[in-house]
Design an enzyme around this catalytic site. Structure first.
Site, PDB file in Angstrom:
ATOM      1  N   GLU A 238       0.850  -1.195   0.000  1.00 52.23           N
ATOM      2  CA  GLU A 238       0.000   0.000   0.000  1.00 52.23           C
ATOM      3  C   GLU A 238       0.884   1.244   0.000  1.00 52.23           C
ATOM      4  OE1 GLU A 238      -3.418   2.109   2.833  1.00 52.23           O
ATOM      5  OE2 GLU A 238      -2.129   0.527   3.627  1.00 52.23           O
ATOM      6  N   HIS A 239       1.857   1.278   0.906  1.00 57.09           N
ATOM      7  CA  HIS A 239       2.806   2.394   0.986  1.00 57.09           C
ATOM      8  C   HIS A 239       4.217   1.850   0.741  1.00 57.09           C
ATOM      9  CE1 HIS A 239      -0.537   3.414   3.829  1.00 57.09           C
ATOM     10  NE2 HIS A 239      -0.479   4.564   3.175  1.00 57.09           N
TER      11      HIS A 239
END
Length: 838
Positions: A729-730
């Site tokens: 996601e990050h």
């Protein structure tokens, strides 16, 4: 006060005698007949106290065992008593055989039993001003029992007793009982209180008894009282109305001038002469007795027997997996509750589902109360630790991440495997909510907000313009929100197509175009309740505004503590120009936006993060053709992957890992180190531990780090290959010349944070990129929320005469091969017409 007789019954197996004399409320068994097993007491009526005679015939261990299974009192001699007291047993649990009680006994709470009456002065001394019960054993006649019952409780074998008015060579228990009563009424009647038994113990009303009515009640075991209008008649309760009563127990007050009849009313009937009322002291209707837990108990039993199809309670009775899931869910919510009101609310939910489980298995509230009573009578206690499977694993107080070499394929796979999300059980809970909102609309939203959020609303929707008092926030907060929204808008506006219509001439005379149009109605879900998440409202709302969505609907649950919406969220909604705010959360909010209600506009697309119920509802509605509603993306636990090399600042790296770890114990935290020395590796670990120890959510961080990893890669390519495989996601790059790796080395990621001064926090709030991102590996096929998320792209084509001449033959040939003659003819007719006009 107890009934002035203690019947001695030879064995617990003598069910006939127990049933016959249970209205006395107490019986005595010889120890030889008693086997003190765990559930020994449960074979007897709930309101029957059990005594055991162990005089001269039991060890201390045996006596303690008797007390632990719920025996009310044990008859013992003085030595047995002293030994049991030394073992820690309370004196109140004993009836001690005495001729002359010792000073120690007189200062205790023990009862006494004697074989001959005491003198008047000794009796006054021994009974502690009538606060101590003294039993007496003798070869009684009825007259003798009546005489002694004034000051003692006669202990009499049941074989010598009768419930009848009189029986040859037997003692009438009714004669003994009425002989102890007193009254100051001129008519000689006794004030009588009527109550129900366990679990409600409801006071039904006041009546009057005579000696004759008491004798009749005992003999027939029904509610019989004295008619005051017709003194020569007894009043058999319910004889004409049908509201009969079964006599369960008979007792008297401390002055012997008020009698208590404990009765079981006939199901569906009340006591009051106003036939619709259950009790003379309240407004409860006859077919819905009691309140609270007793009412729940009786209601659930009725539902078990008579529930209509479609009843939620019936569904719980029939679907054991659903019921088990709800029990676990409600227990978790009770554990997570913080305020007094929240704890009470969640506990009520848990009790409801626990009682459904009990009633389903034939257990009533009275059975539960009896078990509580038995447990309260235990005199020896176990330590009380949780069973091993429920004990929390020791927290990783060292805050160390497990180190894995990329050469260990099995370990790498384990480190990069996300936890399995079970959706089947969740859907069983979500579907009833969806159906309820679909069928009941606004009414369902109000009910479910009350149930799940503890807030009672008059209306489920707050329409714009929003009242100023609902967005009362500090100037500092306004400035922070304004700056963040400005940056988000600037970045998302730049994503708009550079031209209104993009047109390409694919063949001479064939013009293909594409243009963007905003999705008209969008629903933005902003988690709320105990959380304050204006950033989510910004990240969803600003791109919708930039895209030009006509109607922006925000959904967010009100705070349980204040009953109001989070003011920061209202302020953001105001700045967005939102049409309204749906004051609901969870699956019910998603359903309302997907299908619409009386006051909620049906949305074409729903976006926003949420718990597992929100995610399940979003996944359901996007696949329901009745809803015709799309969603942004699937969702899972938040995650971060940091790639760092030997020149990375250890404190920066640690702070990035911890900012994600504090989200929750199921968050994913991975560090891929490139060419790290042991010294640098230790530096990273030390920085993580140093910072974690001072965080307010350090326990959550510790649990997250316990399943987090450092993967040791040799090269940057190896590191990026692992990252692309994981699809985080990050993705944070704390490596030399980080910008040079973007975009060529990155295939799968939600959002990338490039360089040492680009923490994830900036992207979460104010840099301008969107923080609503794909998780759980969905970055392989999904983008984060962006301007195009709120648009649909429409294509058009214009075919000229020249164009049709260029592509017409190809179209007809393909249509012929596919067997679609009408398709082929649509072109052929046009081409023939063009030929005719030449």
């Amino acid at each position: 006060m107890i009934f002035p007789i203690l019947p001695v019954i030879s064995s617990p197996e003598d069910k006939q005698s127990i049933d016959e004399f249970s209205l006395v409320g107490q019986v005595l068994f010889p120890i030889e007949s008693v086997s003190p097993k765990k559930h020994f007491i449960h074979q007897f009526p709930h309101d029957l106290d059990i005594f055991v005679n162990a005089i001269d015939n039991a060890t201390t261990d045996q006596i303690v065992e008797l007390l632990n299974v719920g025996i009310k009192q044990v008859f013992v001699n003085e030595k047995q008593y002293h030994d049991a007291i030394e073992a820690g047993s309370p004196s109140s649990r004993f009836v001690v055989a005495v001729d002359v009680p010792s000073t120690e006994l007189l200062t205790s709470e023990a009862s006494f039993v004697t074989s001959k009456p005491f003198s008047e002065s000794d009796l006054k001394k021994y009974n502690a001003n009538e606060n101590r019960v003294i039993y007496i054993e003798s070869n009684f006649t009825q007259d003798g029992a009546i005489e002694l019952a004034k000051n003692y409780v006669p202990v009499i074998p049941s074989t010598k007793l009768t419930v009848k008015r009189e029986e040859e060579n037997k003692i009438s228990i009714s004669a003994v009982f009425v002989s102890t009563l007193t009254t100051d009424r001129p008519d000689g009647l006794y004030t009588t209180l009527i109550t129900t038994p366990s679990p409600s113990y409801t006071a039904l009303g006041i009546v009057y008894s005579s000696k004759d009515s008491i004798i009749a009640a005992i003999e027939e075991k029904v509610g019989v009282y004295q008619s005051r209008k017709r003194r020569d008649e007894l009043w058999y309760k319910g004889k004409t109305s049908g509201a009969t009563q079964k006599l369960v127990k008979l007792s008297k007050d401390c002055d012997s001038d008020v009698i208590q009849f404990m009765v079981e009313p006939r199901t569906g009937y009340g006591f009051c002469h106003r036939e619709t009322k259950f009790t003379c002291f309240g407004d409860d209707i006859a077919d819905s007795p009691a309140r609270g837990l007793p009412k729940l108990d009786s209601t659930l039993q009725d539902r078990l027997e008579n529930a209509p199809e479609g009843s939620y309670t019936k569904r719980l009775f029939d679907d054991e997996k659903l019921l088990i899931a709800k029990l676990k869910e409600e227990l978790d919510e009770l554990i997570e509750a913080k305020s007094k009101e929240e704890i009470a609310w969640e506990c009520a939910d848990l009790v409801y589902f626990a009682m459904v489980w009990c009633i389903k298995h034939g257990v009533r509230l009275a059975d539960i109360e009896k078990n509580l009573d038995v447990k309260s009578l235990k005199v020896s206690r176990r330590k009380g630790d949780a069973k091993p499977q429920y004990q929390e694993a020791p927290v990783n107080s060292s805050y160390k991440l497990e180190i894995v070499s990329v050469d260990d394929a099995a370990a790498v796979e384990r480190a990069m495997t996300r936890p399995v999300q079970k959706t089947a059980d969740i859907m069983k809970l979500v579907l009833p909510i969806i159906e309820k909102v679909k069928s009941d609309g606004d009414k369902a939203l109000i009910e479910l907000t009350s149930k799940f959020d503890g807030v009672k609303l008059d209306a489920p929707v707050l329409q714009a313009p929003f009242p100023a008092d609902l967005m009362d926030i500090s100037e500092e907060m306004k400035a922070a929100i304004d700056l963040s929204m400005q940056n988000i808008e600037k970045f998302h506006a730049a994503q708009l197509p550079k031209e209104k219509v993009m047109t390409v001439e694919t063949s001479p005379g064939v013009y293909c175009s594409r243009f963007a149009k905003p999705i008209e109605n969008v629903g933005l879900y902003v988690p709320g309740g105990t959380a304050v998440l204006p950033s989510t409202a910004m990240m969803l709302g600003v791109p919708a505004k930039v895209a030009g969505c006509k109607n922006i609907i925000v959904a967010s649950p009100p705070s349980r503590a204040t009953g109001k919406l989070t003011p920061e969220v209202v302020y953001v909604a105001h700045k967005l120009g939102a049409k309204c705010i749906v004051m609901a959360g969870g699956a019910q909010a998603v359903t309302a936006m997907a299908y619409g209600t009386e006051s909620v506009l049906k949305c074409d697309k729903i976006l926003g993060p949420g718990n597992q119920f929100v995610t399940a509802a979003k996944m359901y509605v996007q696949n329901d053709t009745q809803a015709l509603c799309s969603i942004d993306m699937p969702a899972g636990p938040s995650e971060v992957l940091v790639i760092a090399d030997s020149n990375a600042d250890a404190d920066f790296v640690a702070s990035d890992l911890l900012s994600q770890a504090e989200h929750g114990v199921d968050s994913q935290v991975i560090l891929i180190g490139v060419g790290l020395s042991d010294e640098k590796l230790n530096e990273f670990q030390a920085a993580v531990e140093r910072q974690a120890k001072v965080l307010p959510r350090k326990d959550i961080v510790a649990k997250c780090l316990a399943h987090s990893y450092i993967l040791l890669a040799k090269t940057y390519k190896e590191a990026f290959d692992l990252s692309n495989q994981y699809a985080p996601e990050h993705l944070i790059l704390q490596i030399d010349d980080a910008p040079s790796y973007v975009p060529d080395s990155i295939e799968n990621a939600g959002s990338v944070f490039v360089g040492a001064l680009s923490p994830e926090s900036c992207g979460d709030y104010s840099s301008g990129t969107n923080h609503t991102l794909p998780t759980y590996g969905y970055a392989r096929q999904y983008s984060g929320v962006n301007t195009a998320t709120f648009q649909k792209f429409i294509t058009s084509q214009e075919v000229t005469e020249k164009g049709l001449q260029n592509i017409g033959k190809a179209v007809m040939e393909l249509a012929r091969v596919e067997g679609l003659e009408a398709h082929r003819r649509a072109v052929e007719i046009r081409m023939e017409r063009m030929a005719e006009t030449k």
